[in-house]
Design a protein around this motif. Structure first.
Motif, mmCIF file in Angstrom:
data_model
loop_
_atom_site.group_PDB
_atom_site.id
_atom_site.type_symbol
_atom_site.label_atom_id
_atom_site.label_comp_id
_atom_site.label_asym_id
_atom_site.label_seq_id
_atom_site.Cartn_x
_atom_site.Cartn_y
_atom_site.Cartn_z
ATOM 1 N N PRO A 1 48.090 40.578 4.280
ATOM 2 C CA PRO A 1 48.990 40.234 3.182
ATOM 3 C C PRO A 1 48.591 40.948 1.905
ATOM 4 C CG PRO A 1 47.450 38.445 3.608
ATOM 5 C CD PRO A 1 47.251 39.449 4.711
ATOM 6 N N LEU A 2 49.568 41.158 1.036
ATOM 7 C CA LEU A 2 49.305 41.795 -0.241
ATOM 8 C C LEU A 2 48.514 40.849 -1.143
ATOM 9 C CD1 LEU A 2 52.809 43.374 -0.930
ATOM 10 C CD2 LEU A 2 50.784 44.523 -0.049
ATOM 11 N N ALA A 3 47.673 41.418 -1.963
ATOM 12 C CA ALA A 3 46.930 40.622 -2.932
ATOM 13 C C ALA A 3 47.874 40.138 -4.028
ATOM 14 C CB ALA A 3 45.806 41.463 -3.530
ATOM 15 N N PRO A 4 47.534 39.046 -4.711
ATOM 16 C CA PRO A 4 48.380 38.556 -5.806
ATOM 17 C C PRO A 4 48.629 39.644 -6.839
ATOM 18 C CG PRO A 4 46.694 36.950 -5.258
ATOM 19 C CD PRO A 4 46.362 38.192 -4.475
ATOM 20 N N GLY A 5 49.891 39.840 -7.162
ATOM 21 C CA GLY A 5 50.259 40.831 -8.161
ATOM 22 C C GLY A 5 50.404 42.236 -7.618
ATOM 23 N N GLU A 6 50.037 42.463 -6.355
ATOM 24 C CA GLU A 6 50.145 43.800 -5.765
ATOM 25 C C GLU A 6 51.588 44.067 -5.375
ATOM 26 O OE1 GLU A 6 48.285 46.447 -2.050
ATOM 27 O OE2 GLU A 6 47.694 44.365 -2.358
ATOM 28 N N SER A 7 52.086 45.246 -5.687
ATOM 29 C CA SER A 7 53.462 45.595 -5.351
ATOM 30 C C SER A 7 53.546 46.003 -3.889
ATOM 31 C CB SER A 7 53.951 46.742 -6.239
ATOM 32 O OG SER A 7 53.152 47.887 -6.042
ATOM 33 N N ASP A 8 54.757 45.990 -3.341
ATOM 34 C CA ASP A 8 54.949 46.402 -1.953
ATOM 35 C C ASP A 8 54.521 47.860 -1.784
ATOM 36 O OD1 ASP A 8 55.954 43.974 -1.209
ATOM 37 O OD2 ASP A 8 58.055 44.545 -1.474
ATOM 38 N N PRO A 9 53.825 48.184 -0.694
ATOM 39 C CA PRO A 9 53.448 49.579 -0.464
ATOM 40 C C PRO A 9 54.678 50.404 -0.103
ATOM 41 C CG PRO A 9 52.929 48.238 1.444
ATOM 42 C CD PRO A 9 53.382 47.282 0.366
ATOM 43 N N GLU A 10 54.565 51.715 -0.202
ATOM 44 C CA GLU A 10 55.691 52.581 0.137
ATOM 45 C C GLU A 10 56.049 52.444 1.608
ATOM 46 O OE1 GLU A 10 54.911 56.592 -0.906
ATOM 47 O OE2 GLU A 10 55.034 56.253 -3.056
ATOM 48 N N THR A 11 55.065 52.225 2.438
ATOM 49 C CA THR A 11 55.295 52.075 3.869
ATOM 50 C C THR A 11 54.270 51.104 4.421
ATOM 51 O OG1 THR A 11 55.382 53.210 5.999
ATOM 52 C CG2 THR A 11 53.824 54.065 4.387
ATOM 53 N N ARG A 12 54.604 50.479 5.538
ATOM 54 C CA ARG A 12 53.646 49.595 6.188
ATOM 55 C C ARG A 12 52.791 50.346 7.203
ATOM 56 N NH1 ARG A 12 56.511 44.449 8.441
ATOM 57 N NH2 ARG A 12 58.096 45.941 9.070
ATOM 58 N N THR A 13 53.049 51.639 7.387
ATOM 59 C CA THR A 13 52.242 52.435 8.301
ATOM 60 C C THR A 13 50.884 52.684 7.667
ATOM 61 O OG1 THR A 13 54.254 53.531 9.095
ATOM 62 C CG2 THR A 13 52.159 54.559 9.653
ATOM 63 N N ASP A 14 49.829 52.293 8.360
ATOM 64 C CA ASP A 14 48.482 52.331 7.806
ATOM 65 C C ASP A 14 47.785 53.640 8.179
ATOM 66 O OD1 ASP A 14 45.629 51.900 7.414
ATOM 67 O OD2 ASP A 14 46.132 49.783 7.169
ATOM 68 N N THR A 15 47.456 54.437 7.164
ATOM 69 C CA THR A 15 46.824 55.731 7.398
ATOM 70 C C THR A 15 45.544 55.592 8.205
ATOM 71 O OG1 THR A 15 47.702 56.525 5.285
ATOM 72 C CG2 THR A 15 45.914 57.787 6.272
ATOM 73 N N ALA A 16 44.736 54.595 7.869
ATOM 74 C CA ALA A 16 43.441 54.429 8.548
ATOM 75 C C ALA A 16 43.625 54.133 10.026
ATOM 76 C CB ALA A 16 42.644 53.318 7.872
ATOM 77 N N VAL A 17 44.626 53.319 10.370
ATOM 78 C CA VAL A 17 44.867 52.979 11.776
ATOM 79 C C VAL A 17 45.368 54.203 12.539
ATOM 80 C CG1 VAL A 17 46.162 51.512 13.361
ATOM 81 C CG2 VAL A 17 45.321 50.568 11.215
ATOM 82 N N VAL A 18 46.296 54.937 11.933
ATOM 83 C CA VAL A 18 46.802 56.147 12.599
ATOM 84 C C VAL A 18 45.665 57.126 12.830
ATOM 85 C CG1 VAL A 18 48.389 58.088 12.468
ATOM 86 C CG2 VAL A 18 49.089 55.873 11.572
ATOM 87 N N GLN A 19 44.863 57.360 11.811
ATOM 88 C CA GLN A 19 43.766 58.321 11.932
ATOM 89 C C GLN A 19 42.760 57.888 12.992
ATOM 90 O OE1 GLN A 19 43.500 61.405 9.925
ATOM 91 N NE2 GLN A 19 42.413 61.641 11.884
ATOM 92 N N ALA A 20 42.476 56.575 13.035
ATOM 93 C CA ALA A 20 41.528 56.078 14.045
ATOM 94 C C ALA A 20 42.079 56.278 15.451
ATOM 95 C CB ALA A 20 41.246 54.595 13.795
ATOM 96 N N ALA A 21 43.379 56.068 15.630
ATOM 97 C CA ALA A 21 43.989 56.271 16.939
ATOM 98 C C ALA A 21 43.956 57.743 17.347
ATOM 99 C CB ALA A 21 45.434 55.762 16.932
ATOM 100 N N VAL A 22 44.285 58.616 16.415
ATOM 101 C CA VAL A 22 44.263 60.054 16.709
ATOM 102 C C VAL A 22 42.849 60.522 17.022
ATOM 103 C CG1 VAL A 22 44.658 62.343 15.710
ATOM 104 C CG2 VAL A 22 46.362 60.549 15.400
ATOM 105 N N ASP A 23 41.882 60.013 16.259
ATOM 106 C CA ASP A 23 40.489 60.376 16.510
ATOM 107 C C ASP A 23 40.027 59.898 17.884
ATOM 108 O OD1 ASP A 23 40.380 61.535 14.023
ATOM 109 O OD2 ASP A 23 39.264 59.910 13.072
ATOM 110 N N ALA A 24 40.408 58.653 18.238
ATOM 111 C CA ALA A 24 40.012 58.113 19.534
ATOM 112 C C ALA A 24 40.615 58.930 20.672
ATOM 113 C CB ALA A 24 40.440 56.650 19.647
ATOM 114 N N ALA A 25 41.890 59.305 20.516
ATOM 115 C CA ALA A 25 42.549 60.117 21.546
ATOM 116 C C ALA A 25 41.923 61.500 21.644
ATOM 117 C CB ALA A 25 44.036 60.231 21.241
ATOM 118 N N GLY A 26 41.529 62.053 20.494
ATOM 119 C CA GLY A 26 40.955 63.389 20.475
ATOM 120 C C GLY A 26 39.581 63.481 21.109
ATOM 121 N N GLU A 27 38.917 62.352 21.270
ATOM 122 C CA GLU A 27 37.588 62.343 21.880
ATOM 123 C C GLU A 27 37.641 62.321 23.400
ATOM 124 O OE1 GLU A 27 35.810 58.888 20.185
ATOM 125 O OE2 GLU A 27 35.526 59.791 18.202
ATOM 126 N N LEU A 28 38.843 62.193 23.970
ATOM 127 C CA LEU A 28 38.971 62.058 25.426
ATOM 128 C C LEU A 28 39.223 63.404 26.093
ATOM 129 C CD1 LEU A 28 41.137 58.835 25.325
ATOM 130 C CD2 LEU A 28 38.724 59.006 25.927
#
Length: 265
Positions: free
Chosen positions: A238-265
Motif C-alpha cells: 500500500p502507498l504511504a500516507p500522503g504518497e501519490s499514485d505511482p505512474e504504474t503498478r509494474t515494479d522495476t525491482a520485481v521485473v529486474q529480479a525475474a529477468v536476472d533469475a531467468a538469465g542465470e539458467l
C-alpha cells in the motif's frame, strides 16, 4: 537454456519498465485485478509505438513487442476457474473477434485468446473465429502474428485434459499456451506443466504463468522444462500516507529480479 520473461502490464509506463529491464515481451491488459480484459485499441497503438521506439533506441531486446489479451469479461477477483468463466455467447465471440482485429491493426505483435465449451473443452469454432479475424488483420498489413492460448486451459478439470489439448491447439495454429498447470500458482502446477512440455514436443511453447515470483523461476524451469515465464510484477504494497499514485503498478525491482533469475539458467 534461454528463458524468456513476459510481463503483464496495463499501461505505457509498465511497458517501458519491462523493456528497459530486459523482458522479452509484454502482455497488455486492462483490469489486471480481475485477471485481465481487452485493452482499448488506442492504448494498444500507444504501447506498440513505444515498443518500436525502445527497440530502435536499443532500450529493449530485439523483437520486443506487445501481445494483447482479448477477453470480453471477467468475474470478480483474480480467479480464472469460475464456472462458465470462459464460455462465451455468439455475441461475445463476435465482439472478441472485432477486438482482436482492432488490436492487430493498432500494432499488436500477438494476441492472447481462448474459449471453452460448457464441458470445459477447447471451443474450436469460437477460437477459430477470433483467430481468423486477427490473422486477416495481420495479413492486410503483410506481417506475421503470434497466437497464444490463455489461461482458460487452467479451467479444464484435469492435467490429462490440459495435456491432451496441446495437440488440438497446435492444429488450430497456436504458437504458445499460457498455463499454471491448473494450480493457483504455477510452481504448484509444475508436474502438469512438464507433461504439457513433453506433449508439445518443441512444436508449441508452454509459458508458465500464475502467481510466479522471481524466487520460483529456477525451480519451475528445472522441474517443468518451460522456457517462457509470465508474471505481472505488480507493486502490491500500500502507498504511504500522503504518497501519490505511482505512474504504474509494474515494479522495476520485481521485473529486474525475474529477468536476472531467468538469465542465470
Amino acid at each position: 537454456m534461454s528463458v524468456a520473461v513476459e510481463i503483464a502490464v496495463e499501461d505505457v509506463a509498465g511497458l517501458v519498465v519491462a523493456a528497459q529491464s530486459g523482458a522479452a515481451r509484454v502482455e497488455l491488459c486492462a483490469d489486471l485485478s480481475r485477471g485481465g480484459l481487452t485493452p482499448d485499441a488506442a492504448l494498444v497503438a500507444e504501447c506498440a509505438q513505444a515498443a518500436a521506439r525502445l527497440v530502435e533506441e536499443r532500450e529493449a531486446k530485439p523483437g520486443f513487442g506487445v501481445h494483447v489479451l482479448v477477453r470480453s469479461r471477467a468475474s470478480a477477483g483474480e480467479g480464472l476457474t469460475g464456472e462458465g468463466e470462459f464460455v462465451y455467447s455468439p455475441e461475445e465471440i463476435d465482439l472478441m473477434a472485432q477486438q482482436a482485429a482492432r488490436s492487430v491493426r493498432a500494432g499488436a505483435a500477438g494476441v492472447v485468446i481462448g474459449a471453452l465449451t460448457p464441458q470445459c473443452a477447447v471451443d474450436a469454432p469460437a477460437v477459430g473465429a477470433i483467430r481468423d479475424a486477427a490473422l486477416e488483420a495481420a495479413t492486410a498489413q503483410l506481417r506475421s502474428l503470434t497466437l497464444t492460448f490463455h489461461r482458460a486451459l487452467d479451467a479444464m478439470p484435469t492435467d490429462a485434459d490440459r495435456t491432451a489439448a496441446m495437440e488440438q491447439l497446435m492444429l488450430l495454429g497456436f504458437h504458445r499456451v499460457l498455463s499454471s498447470g491448473g494450480a493457483q500458482r504455477a510452481i504448484d502446477g509444475a508436474d502438469c506443466l512438464a507433461q504439457m512440455v513433453r506433449a508439445a514436443d518443441g512444436l508449441i511453447d508452454v509459458c508458465a504463468g500464475g502467481g510466479i515470483r522471481p524466487a520460483h523461476i529456477r525451480d519451475l524451469v528445472q522441474t517443468a522444462g518451460v522456457e517462457d515465464i509470465h508474471l505481472s510484477a505488480r507493486r502490491r504494497t500500500p502507498l504511504a500516507p500522503g504518497e501519490s499514485d505511482p505512474e504504474t503498478r509494474t515494479d522495476t525491482a520485481v521485473v529486474q529480479a525475474a529477468v536476472d533469475a531467468a538469465g542465470e539458467l
